[in-house]
Write a protein that holds these residues in place. Structure first.
Motif, PDB file in Angstrom:
ATOM      1  N   LEU A   1       6.038 -75.320 -19.733  1.00 39.54           N
ATOM      2  CA  LEU A   1       7.724 -74.485 -20.034  1.00 39.54           C
ATOM      3  C   LEU A   1       7.624 -73.324 -20.294  1.00 39.54           C
ATOM      4  N   THR A   2       8.522 -72.361 -20.416  1.00 39.32           N
ATOM      5  CA  THR A   2       9.378 -71.851 -21.110  1.00 39.32           C
ATOM      6  C   THR A   2      10.708 -72.302 -21.921  1.00 39.32           C
ATOM      7  N   LEU A   3      10.207 -71.951 -23.042  1.00 41.92           N
ATOM      8  CA  LEU A   3      11.220 -72.544 -24.240  1.00 41.92           C
ATOM      9  C   LEU A   3      11.846 -70.955 -24.798  1.00 41.92           C
ATOM     10  N   LYS A   4      13.549 -71.275 -24.883  1.00 39.66           N
ATOM     11  CA  LYS A   4      14.286 -69.742 -26.045  1.00 39.66           C
ATOM     12  C   LYS A   4      13.769 -70.307 -27.405  1.00 39.66           C
ATOM     13  N   MET A   5      13.410 -68.979 -27.985  1.00 43.38           N
ATOM     14  CA  MET A   5      13.091 -68.744 -29.270  1.00 43.38           C
ATOM     15  C   MET A   5      14.516 -68.280 -29.698  1.00 43.38           C
ATOM     16  N   ARG A   6      14.408 -68.748 -31.248  1.00 46.18           N
ATOM     17  CA  ARG A   6      15.266 -67.760 -32.266  1.00 46.18           C
ATOM     18  C   ARG A   6      15.582 -68.045 -33.791  1.00 46.18           C
ATOM     19  N   PRO A   7      14.941 -67.186 -34.244  1.00 48.57           N
ATOM     20  CA  PRO A   7      14.492 -67.573 -35.791  1.00 48.57           C
ATOM     21  C   PRO A   7      15.467 -68.257 -36.146  1.00 48.57           C
ATOM     22  N   PRO A   8      15.444 -69.029 -37.607  1.00 52.29           N
ATOM     23  CA  PRO A   8      14.245 -69.186 -37.811  1.00 52.29           C
ATOM     24  C   PRO A   8      12.917 -70.438 -37.758  1.00 52.29           C
ATOM     25  N   VAL A   9      14.047 -71.095 -36.365  1.00 51.91           N
ATOM     26  CA  VAL A   9      13.414 -71.746 -35.793  1.00 51.91           C
ATOM     27  C   VAL A   9      12.282 -71.957 -35.150  1.00 51.91           C
ATOM     28  N   PHE A  10      10.733 -72.974 -35.999  1.00 53.07           N
ATOM     29  CA  PHE A  10       9.425 -72.789 -36.249  1.00 53.07           C
ATOM     30  C   PHE A  10       9.292 -72.438 -35.316  1.00 53.07           C
ATOM     31  N   ILE A  11       8.361 -71.303 -34.607  1.00 48.72           N
ATOM     32  CA  ILE A  11       7.175 -71.148 -33.402  1.00 48.72           C
ATOM     33  C   ILE A  11       6.159 -71.772 -33.246  1.00 48.72           C
ATOM     34  N   PRO A  12       5.970 -72.633 -32.213  1.00 49.27           N
ATOM     35  CA  PRO A  12       5.036 -73.594 -31.506  1.00 49.27           C
ATOM     36  C   PRO A  12       3.676 -72.824 -31.743  1.00 49.27           C
ATOM     37  N   ARG A  13       2.496 -73.140 -31.903  1.00 51.38           N
ATOM     38  CA  ARG A  13       1.803 -72.484 -32.198  1.00 51.38           C
ATOM     39  C   ARG A  13       0.517 -73.796 -30.535  1.00 51.38           C
ATOM     40  N   PRO A  14      -0.729 -73.164 -30.236  1.00 50.44           N
ATOM     41  CA  PRO A  14      -1.516 -73.621 -29.640  1.00 50.44           C
ATOM     42  C   PRO A  14      -1.970 -74.853 -29.947  1.00 50.44           C
ATOM     43  N   GLU A  15      -2.076 -74.786 -30.760  1.00 50.89           N
ATOM     44  CA  GLU A  15      -2.897 -76.781 -31.591  1.00 50.89           C
ATOM     45  C   GLU A  15      -2.196 -77.422 -31.164  1.00 50.89           C
ATOM     46  N   THR A  16      -0.575 -76.886 -31.634  1.00 52.54           N
ATOM     47  CA  THR A  16       0.151 -77.924 -31.162  1.00 52.54           C
ATOM     48  C   THR A  16       0.062 -78.712 -29.566  1.00 52.54           C
ATOM     49  N   GLU A  17      -0.052 -77.835 -28.714  1.00 47.17           N
ATOM     50  CA  GLU A  17      -0.049 -77.973 -26.970  1.00 47.17           C
ATOM     51  C   GLU A  17      -1.352 -78.504 -26.448  1.00 47.17           C
ATOM     52  N   GLU A  18      -2.198 -78.829 -27.874  1.00 53.16           N
ATOM     53  CA  GLU A  18      -3.675 -79.845 -27.359  1.00 53.16           C
ATOM     54  C   GLU A  18      -3.009 -81.230 -28.293  1.00 53.16           C
ATOM     55  N   LEU A  19      -1.969 -81.285 -29.501  1.00 52.84           N
ATOM     56  CA  LEU A  19      -1.426 -82.329 -29.685  1.00 52.84           C
ATOM     57  C   LEU A  19      -0.955 -83.448 -27.896  1.00 52.84           C
ATOM     58  N   VAL A  20      -0.008 -82.219 -27.690  1.00 53.63           N
ATOM     59  CA  VAL A  20       0.623 -82.870 -26.315  1.00 53.63           C
ATOM     60  C   VAL A  20      -0.051 -83.805 -25.388  1.00 53.63           C
ATOM     61  N   SER A  21      -1.758 -82.858 -24.750  1.00 52.09           N
ATOM     62  CA  SER A  21      -2.901 -83.158 -24.281  1.00 52.09           C
ATOM     63  C   SER A  21      -3.135 -84.139 -24.655  1.00 52.09           C
ATOM     64  N   LEU A  22      -3.403 -84.240 -25.594  1.00 54.25           N
ATOM     65  CA  LEU A  22      -3.990 -85.867 -26.181  1.00 54.25           C
ATOM     66  C   LEU A  22      -3.320 -86.590 -25.901  1.00 54.25           C
ATOM     67  N   LEU A  23      -1.869 -86.382 -26.694  1.00 51.31           N
ATOM     68  CA  LEU A  23      -1.032 -87.939 -26.189  1.00 51.31           C
ATOM     69  C   LEU A  23      -0.663 -88.113 -24.648  1.00 51.31           C
ATOM     70  N   LEU A  24      -0.758 -87.039 -23.650  1.00 53.85           N
ATOM     71  CA  LEU A  24      -0.602 -87.762 -22.614  1.00 53.85           C
ATOM     72  C   LEU A  24      -1.872 -88.154 -21.656  1.00 53.85           C
ATOM     73  N   LYS A  25      -3.033 -88.101 -22.466  1.00 59.43           N
ATOM     74  CA  LYS A  25      -3.988 -88.442 -21.868  1.00 59.43           C
ATOM     75  C   LYS A  25      -4.208 -89.809 -22.251  1.00 59.43           C
ATOM     76  N   ASP A  26      -3.791 -90.715 -23.529  1.00 59.51           N
ATOM     77  CA  ASP A  26      -3.452 -91.642 -23.960  1.00 59.51           C
ATOM     78  C   ASP A  26      -2.600 -92.433 -22.645  1.00 59.51           C
ATOM     79  N   LEU A  27      -0.992 -91.487 -22.908  1.00 54.78           N
ATOM     80  CA  LEU A  27       0.067 -92.461 -22.344  1.00 54.78           C
ATOM     81  C   LEU A  27       0.075 -92.526 -20.575  1.00 54.78           C
ATOM     82  N   ARG A  28      -1.241 -91.912 -19.818  1.00 56.34           N
ATOM     83  CA  ARG A  28      -1.669 -91.637 -18.678  1.00 56.34           C
ATOM     84  C   ARG A  28      -2.073 -93.856 -17.816  1.00 56.34           C
ATOM     85  N   SER A  29      -2.157 -94.384 -18.990  1.00 55.57           N
ATOM     86  CA  SER A  29      -2.641 -95.365 -18.493  1.00 55.57           C
ATOM     87  C   SER A  29      -1.383 -96.411 -18.971  1.00 55.57           C
ATOM     88  N   GLN A  30      -0.102 -96.028 -19.177  1.00 51.67           N
ATOM     89  CA  GLN A  30       1.027 -96.786 -19.568  1.00 51.67           C
ATOM     90  C   GLN A  30       2.222 -95.977 -17.946  1.00 51.67           C
TER      91      GLN A  30
END
Length: 346
Positions: free
Chosen positions: A136-165
């Motif tokens: 996804l391409t997201l709009k960014m605007r200060p001072p809202v927190f900028i997502p980091r690559p670690e959080t992409e991993e968090l989503v991948s981890l969750l999605l892996k578990d969600l596949r069974s659901q």
């Protein structure tokens, strides 16, 4: 959160030896042609008005100016900004012939204006007002927190578990501290059967999440609330429960570490999205406390934390008998403990 802001995997940059050598060719000659005194406001370069500038020359001039002023990752900063002005995400997607062509007057003025913002240490994500998170391409605007690559991993981890659901039933997810909406929107985009609730203590974050959801056509499956989980626990429970999943990248920095942050982070990002208190656990503790009342039986929780936190989270859950089971910890791409997975006991 501690990574440099440009250290992201979602936008590829030309950092290969071949490209670096190519982009640096002729720098000495171009310096004589284009190097203008950095004497403007904030050390900005004045836009050249008496002659035109090629794309390649603009990249090189600003790379050198960023280097002179100690701006982190000067080449990437220059590349991303120039590519953005050309309507691209990276220089790699710009045709080689275009790199040798002249910028139009409007393009040149825009490059100079945006690069001057970068000279103030404004993160590139805020300068170009957008960034990629997964697909996804997201709009960014200060001072809202900028997502980091670690959080992409968090989503991948969750999605892996969600596949069974998937396909079994509609699931409901709660994101605590939504920022730009990166986690919730990525999950909604990937799982059509999912509905989400997102909350943040920042009104700016709530507005940006709604804006991004609307742009991506996902607002019909997302509820967004302006809530402070620390101060409005009862309202959070009434508004958000029950859910099958809780996911959060909460503020988890130790307060003493705030002063050591990059200038880009310290000056421009919301400190309340970063500072987790003396031990970095103030918001994490509250999430753990409320989780048994928010989650359905056997619902799961996914947390991104400081590498020092997993043993403390596990100990807190086991000692306090919160009605949660600690399922395990996972490392990020730097092999540092970063993610905790817990489950409500049935």
């Amino acid at each position: 959160m501690m990574l440099g802001l440009m250290s992201v995997s979602s936008r590829s940059a030309w950092t290969q030896t071949s490209f670096t050598g190519w982009i640096r060719r002729g720098i000495m000659q171009q310096r004589a042609l284009l190097w203008l005194p950095c004497g403007g406001v904030g050390g900005a370069l004045a836009p050249p008005v008496d002659y035109s500038v090629t794309v390649e020359q603009a990249v090189n001039v600003w790379m050198q100016c960023f280097q002179q002023h100690g701006i982190s990752e000067p080449l990437l900063s220059s590349q991303y900004i120039v590519a953005h002005v050309l309507g691209k995400k990276t220089l790699q997607s710009v045709e080689r012939m275009r790199l040798q062509e002249r910028l139009s007057d409007k393009e040149r003025e825009t490059v100079w204006a945006l690069c001057s913002k970068r000279l103030t240490r404004m993160p590139v994500q805020y300068v170009i007002e957008e960034w990629d998170f997964r697909d996804l391409t997201l709009k960014m605007r200060p001072p809202v927190f900028i997502p980091r690559p670690e959080t992409e991993e968090l989503v991948s981890l969750l999605l892996k578990d969600l596949r069974s659901q998937w396909g079994v039933r509609t699931l409901r997810c709660l994101e605590v501290g939504c920022g730009s909406g990166a986690i919730s929107l990525s999950l909604l985009h990937s799982v059509p059967q999912l509905n989400a609730v997102a909350l943040d203590q920042s009104q700016a974050a709530v507005c940006l999440t709604k804006e991004n959801a609307d742009r991506l056509g996902l607002l019909d499956r997302l509820e967004v609330y302006h809530l402070d989980i620390l101060k409005e626990a009862d309202l959070t429970l009434r508004s958000c429960s029950p859910v099958d999943i809780i996911v959060s990248n909460p503020p988890y920095l130790f307060s003493q570490d705030m002063e050591s942050l990059q200038a880009e982070i310290h000056r421009f990002e919301d400190h309340s999205a970063l500072d987790g208190g003396l031990d970095g656990m103030s918001v994490i503790r509250q999430i753990l406390t409320l989780a048994p009342r928010l989650l359905r039986d056997e619902g799961r929780m996914y947390l991104e934390v400081d590498p020092r936190h997993p043993p403390h989270v596990k100990g807190l859950v086991e000692e306090s008998m919160l009605g949660l089971q600690y399922l395990g910890s996972h490392c990020d791409f730097n092999n540092r403990l970063r993610f905790c997975i817990l489950q409500k006991r049935g």
